[in-house]
Enzyme design. Structure first.
Site, short mmCIF file in Angstrom:
data_model
loop_
_atom_site.label_atom_id
_atom_site.label_comp_id
_atom_site.label_asym_id
_atom_site.label_seq_id
_atom_site.Cartn_x
_atom_site.Cartn_y
_atom_site.Cartn_z
N GLU A 86 7.05 2.47 39.88
CA GLU A 86 7.71 2.71 38.58
C GLU A 86 9.20 2.97 38.69
O GLU A 86 9.89 3.05 37.68
CB GLU A 86 7.03 3.89 37.88
CG GLU A 86 5.60 3.59 37.46
CD GLU A 86 4.85 4.84 37.02
OE1 GLU A 86 5.11 5.91 37.60
OE2 GLU A 86 4.01 4.73 36.12
N TRP A 120 -4.63 4.05 35.04
CA TRP A 120 -5.31 3.06 35.89
C TRP A 120 -6.00 3.72 37.08
O TRP A 120 -6.84 3.13 37.74
CB TRP A 120 -4.34 1.96 36.34
CG TRP A 120 -3.25 2.40 37.31
CD1 TRP A 120 -2.54 3.55 37.26
CD2 TRP A 120 -2.77 1.68 38.45
NE1 TRP A 120 -1.63 3.59 38.28
CE2 TRP A 120 -1.75 2.45 39.04
CE3 TRP A 120 -3.10 0.46 39.05
CZ2 TRP A 120 -1.07 2.06 40.17
CZ3 TRP A 120 -2.40 0.06 40.19
CH2 TRP A 120 -1.40 0.86 40.74
N ASP A 121 -5.64 4.99 37.34
CA ASP A 121 -6.27 5.77 38.40
C ASP A 121 -7.79 5.65 38.34
O ASP A 121 -8.45 5.55 39.38
CB ASP A 121 -5.91 7.25 38.24
CG ASP A 121 -4.42 7.53 38.23
OD1 ASP A 121 -3.68 6.69 37.71
OD2 ASP A 121 -4.01 8.59 38.72
N LYS A 124 8.60 3.84 44.86
CA LYS A 124 7.87 5.09 44.64
C LYS A 124 6.56 5.08 45.40
O LYS A 124 6.15 6.07 45.99
CB LYS A 124 7.62 5.27 43.15
CG LYS A 124 6.91 6.55 42.78
CD LYS A 124 6.66 6.63 41.29
CE LYS A 124 5.84 7.86 40.92
NZ LYS A 124 5.26 7.74 39.58
N GLN A 125 5.85 3.96 45.32
CA GLN A 125 4.49 3.95 45.85
C GLN A 125 4.09 2.52 46.18
O GLN A 125 4.78 1.57 45.83
CB GLN A 125 3.53 4.52 44.81
CG GLN A 125 3.40 3.64 43.56
CD GLN A 125 2.79 4.41 42.40
OE1 GLN A 125 3.47 5.16 41.73
NE2 GLN A 125 1.51 4.22 42.18
#
Lengths: 721, 721
Positions: free
Chosen positions: A462, A320-321, A571-572
């Site tokens: 994730e 998806w980046d 995580k993010q």
């Protein structure tokens, strides 16, 4: 601005980082910035875009070409290897304005000094062409042997891929034919050397020149060549030979010049200028260099792997980046590349539809890790447990449902930016509608509720697998329903016939119901949106405390039993990403509260995380809070500090999403660029240490210049070419 | 039949198994069959039913009383400890017709032989009373010291529980007051010793008698006492003293006789007789002994822990074992006990409703591990990872939804067997309806389907967590909807007023919809029912192959990354249990095919597994296939081979569910007992090695005798007492 970065001394163990930092590329190939002498234990690679192979049970990954940049010298039978014989001097640099890597090394012995230098490029003018010039020199008379050629011993993560490698010597042109038998792919590397009539021995791709070198007499060799694969042509050998035969002793400088000219054109539109912050300015432009080096220009249906062309990490797959982090940069500076990214996804639709079927869903479920044509590269076991060495079942492949919404987001962004509605007719509309059907099939209505939920997903964070009602996923699903409805509306006006054919009435009804009834988590009393059902009940632990629980530093933090899994540490950016995308639907306080709440609980273990925080901080008008997040993203490549391991899997390389993300913070955050009623507008909020910000961009086939200073800001259309 | 089991020699390391094998109990307390000399390193315990305490962060578990059976002797200042000084002779035995444990040990030294023997019982007549008689004897003159009393150093798994233990000596009556300060529970143990006027020293609960023992002169001591807790009475001290004061030197034999008489009454109804298979006969009756020893008769709202009263394993909690495996035995032999099991669940309803709320569900979600009043004892971390020693997140507590259906199954079974509809009015109907509401709230309708699904569950096979549409769970949910509808119908006739009050019309509609639309997996082309969505896609590996993958023998096979998790190997009967329960809805071939398919893929890692296989095999008329599964269940206690570890957690003890399950195979399988139109019927299918099968049972307040021989079978009502 200084467009050169360099190492001014030699570090034996920096080859892994240097490979990424000094990388040169042209979208067709990426050549790691390793030294001429390096062989596969130092991870050199000529990584090829969009061509993959799989060896037995190992992961399918892109091919690295046999390395045509291999050279070392021997002086009086002593090998000059910087990694074995510590150099007296060493400097290597990258001119990232022109994509030229060079190095200069000297060794000292009892007789005197020996120098070796080289420079190389891959052509931005013709993506198949590469070239190198190197020379040797000594301050005493010596016997010099030069070994130079194509190194067939290729570094692979899941190789070896080539089942057969052969060499031909055709009129001073060396041709290497490397055949990956598992996938029937052929990679052709040709090379022609220009060195005044020295005799040489030739063995397995490597030439050996023996000569007596007089003191202070420099000996120089140039070589050029071409790389073609069976993906490019039915007859890649002929293609490569044709190009290479045309080279003569002047070609090196000529081809280099052509490449530089193209680079200059690129910089004309993409260079940014941050006045008052040279560090940020260099880091940002250096990041853009990387984005330019990996942008697919030679084909109109390629996208960009998560680690660019820096190697085989993450299977050379597209994430998806591309849509969520990189696309904007290309839209703003090179819409043809943006279109290629989108076309790649449209072309992948059939496999995405198959994937949805495989899991009992409808519509299109895009691959989490996408190889050519939309082949799903993500395995069910994407992490190796450090304690048992057993593969760990992960759910990236089958539960990271938000991937399809990223494709929709990309297409809508592309259309809105370019107003190129043709792409809708040519598969874009179908793609969006299939993605919306996919989300429809995920919707679940609990017996007692009049809402639809999406359960058992992995969101952007994730570390928390298999969660219910992930705010990001649900919101993006809702966005997808809206986009599908918009897209049907556009079709209605733009191509009534197509609209008729599609019999979309039933779908309009379903998408509308879904849009209205999908459950979207609301801010709680403190204004915080729960990342997923039950997140608030998890252990609230500090990042430091959590880290102290690690038994092995390479442990995977997520999965069922990772140290983060049962805690609030994420995580993010997850809710933060959702709020950034939909910032105009939320009150500024909500944006800020959630930023504050989640940021302290975020590992930023992904290079995608910082930029979303930077952007969101700009949305609530705090550029100084945004600044360190921007800088972290912008400096990802230049500092090379990214995470290297997930469990026992190497995940290092370049981080184009971070670069694209930094660009987004710069342009959409600090400059506040947005588009309304078909016009660009800005709403600048510069960090306090900046005096000004200048950049150009394209929008709807027009070119604009943005100039922002402390007191004044403007957008001007640029009318000339 | 021989009702005695024994060890005829001494084994230093068998104390853990012997503790279970020689256990005596009366439903109020269970006394592990350890030797008089044993202290807490050998796991003696007087495990108390229904009284719990929790120490800091450890698991909440039942209390063990201070051990009043502690005795050892010293001869000429040498301690006679069988575990330290290997005995010359040793025999220990359990008369399981009367619940009497006895042992006889002799030691040899250079002077001669010393003998020590003891016997003990806990009264089946008055559950608070225990008694013991022991004697010593030597074939040479010696100085004998006897240490005997209440050992306050209690074995606990998650203790120590007692924050204060004090002793009083009241007129030769020793009173121990043990106080568990965390839960404010008091346990009183009294003991009165009868030993002809020997002076003694008394210290911390232990008396020391010094005497000169002449050759061939036996010295005998009896003691009796009582145990009461603050759960039993506001003044447990007085209760215990009152009873104990009444004891005199004849009391031991008198109380023992009273207890034996009650045992004889129990055996009159429950003894089974398998003609032609003495091994099975003994094992089965021995298993029934255990079921009798732990049956709650002293209270009308107690149930039975999964490990009976053999210790604190599994937190002394009640599982689905009670309703699905044990209930039938008590229904057939002692309906008052069966009622107690049911009342316990009805009384737990408020907490089950709270638990459902806690997880955002409606209705009643029963605890997976239920302590008194329905306190959920199951933690989120029920397994310790052997590699990292970290607790592992398990989903028994929050996803094992089938537990509520077991309660419904139990109540319906109770009503249908006893025709005691009063229980419906007294909470039974409400319990069933709340359970049905619980399943309603779990139902999810996918957008594209006209079916309701239940996702993210743990079925009976706990090795596969968080699965979708587990056949067992969905079918039991459907059964619950049907039961709720039936129960509403009964109310309509039985108590129209209550029916009116409940305004059940809306619920009838919802339950009917749910009953009709819940998705139940159907047999595939091979007649196999998929255990859950995606099970068929898992790796098909043999049990032996799977075992070979173990790195540590104590590894937990389930969870996210257990060796079984991604394979078809299951822990225990799952589809097989479903088919056994609903066998009359399926063709015999389906029963057989699924038996064959799943049995080879079953670890039988739970003691609940074999009996369901045995039952199902009888359903497709294969008693010889059923036989080994029956025997495995029936021999679980006598062989003591059950699993001892799950990860790093000790899970040994007795297995009443296996005993109850064996009884079900015997009575419902081999005898084929069923009830139709208010009458018992049999459809025998005996294993080929059996000549006959005889047993009695109760049904609707009537007593019946079943007699089955090779040629003839009959049920007769027994009209006297």
């Amino acid at each position: 601005m200084n467009f050169v970065i360099s190492n001014t001394s030699f570090h034996k163990d920096s080859y892994l980082d240097d490979g990424n930092k000094f990388l040169i590329g042209n979208g067709y190939m990426g050549v790691r910035g390793t030294l001429d002498e390096y062989r596969k234990d130092k991870f050199p690679s000529v990584n090829l875009a969009g061509i993959y192979d799989k060896v037995s049970d190992s992961w399918r990954e892109p091919l690295n070409a046999p390395n045509p940049f291999y050279t070392y010298i021997e002086v009086d039978t002593n090998k000059c290897f910087p990694s074995e014989e510590t150099p007296f001097n060493h400097k290597q640099e990258l001119n990232f304005r022109h994509g030229i890597f060079s190095r200069k090394t000297s060794w000292k012995n009892e007789k005197g000094l020996i120098h070796f230098k080289s420079e190389r490029f891959v052509s931005m003018n013709n993506c198949h062409i590469y070239g190198c010039k190197f020379s040797a020199f000594s301050n005493y008379d010596c016997n010099l042997s030069i070994y130079t050629g194509i190194d067939k011993d290729v570094w692979d993560i899941n190789g070896p891929h080539y089942t057969k490698i052969s060499f031909k010597d055709i009129d001073n042109l060396v041709l290497c034919n490397a055949y990956a038998g598992n996938s029937h792919k052929t990679v052709i590397v040709t090379r022609k050397d220009f060195f005044l009539n020295e005799a040489c021995e030739f063995n397995d791709g490597i030439k050996k020149f023996n000569l007596h070198l007089k003191a202070f007499e420099e000996v120089t060799l140039t070589y050029l060549g071409a790389i073609f694969t069976s993906n490019d042509s039915l007859n890649p050998e002929d293609e490569a030979i044709n190009i290479t035969c045309g080279f003569n002793e002047n070609s090196y400088e000529i081809e280099k010049k052509k490449s530089i000219d193209v680079w200059e054109e690129l910089w004309d539109i993409c260079e940014v200028n941050i006045d008052g912050d040279e560090k940020a300015n260099i880091s940002m432009n250096y990041s853009l260099y990387h984005l330019n080096s990996i942008a697919p220009r030679h084909k109109d249906n390629l996208s960009i792997p998560a680690r660019g062309l820096s190697g085989q990490v993450y299977k050379g797959a597209i994430f998806w980046d591309s849509e969520m982090f990189m696309l904007d940069y290309y839209l703003y500076t090179n819409p043809k590349v943006a279109k290629s990214l989108i076309e790649y996804r449209i072309e992948s639709l059939p496999l995405a539809i198959l994937k949805a079927k495989e899991y009992g869903h409808s519509g299109a479920f895009y691959p989490w890790e996408s190889q050519e044509g939309g082949i799903e590269a993500c395995t069910y076991y994407n992490v190796i447990d450090v304690f048992t060495k057993r593969p760990q079942r992960t759910y990236f492949r089958d539960k990271q449902y938000h991937i399809s919404s990223a494709i929709v987001y990309g297409i809508m962004k592309y259309i809105n930016h370019t107003l190129d509605y043709d792409i809708l007719i040519n598969g874009g509309a179908e793609t969006i509608i299939e993605c919306a059907k996919f989300y429809l099939s995920l919707l679940l209505k609990p017996f007692y509720k009049d809402k639809y939920e999406i359960l058992d997903v992995v969101g952007p964070d994730e570390y928390h697998e298999r969660v219910n009602n992930n705010a990001y996923t649900n919101k993006m699903a809702k966005y997808t329903f809206k986009s599908a409805l918009e897209c049907i509306e556009i079709l209605k006006n733009y191509s009534p016939k197509l609209y008729e054919n599609k019999k979309l009435n039933e779908l309009i009804k379903d998408f509308t119901t879904a849009y209205e009834k999908i459950y979207i988590p609301c801010p709680d009393d403190n204004g915080i949106i729960e990342q997923f059902d039950g997140y608030f009940k998890l252990e609230d632990v500090s990042l430091d405390n959590l880290k102290s629980r690690l038994i092995d530093p390479r442990e995977y933090w997520g999965g069922a039993y990772g140290i983060a899994s049962q805690t609030k540490i994420i995580k993010q950016a997850d809710v933060v990403t959702m709020l950034e995308i939909f910032h105009d639907e939320y009150d500024e306080n909500i944006l800020k509260n959630n930023f504050n709440y989640y940021e302290t609980r975020t590992e930023h273990g992904s290079s995608l995380s910082a930029c979303m925080h930077g952007l969101l901080a700009c949305r609530f008008n705090e550029p100084n809070i945004a600044y360190p997040f921007f800088l972290k993203s912008a400096e990802t490549e230049i500092k090379g500090k990214g995470k290297k391991w997930a469990g026992l899997i190497y995940i290092g390389g370049t981080h184009p999403a971070a670069s694209g993300g930094a660009y987004k913070v710069l342009v959409q955050g600090f400059a506040g660029l947005y588009f309304k009623d078909g016009k660009p507008k800005i709403k600048p909020c510069l960090p306090e240490n900046w005096n000004g910000l200048y950049f150009k961009f394209l929008y709807n086939n027009k070119k604009y210049q943005v100039s922002i200073t402390k007191n004044h800001s403007k957008i001007e259309e640029i009318y000339h070419g």
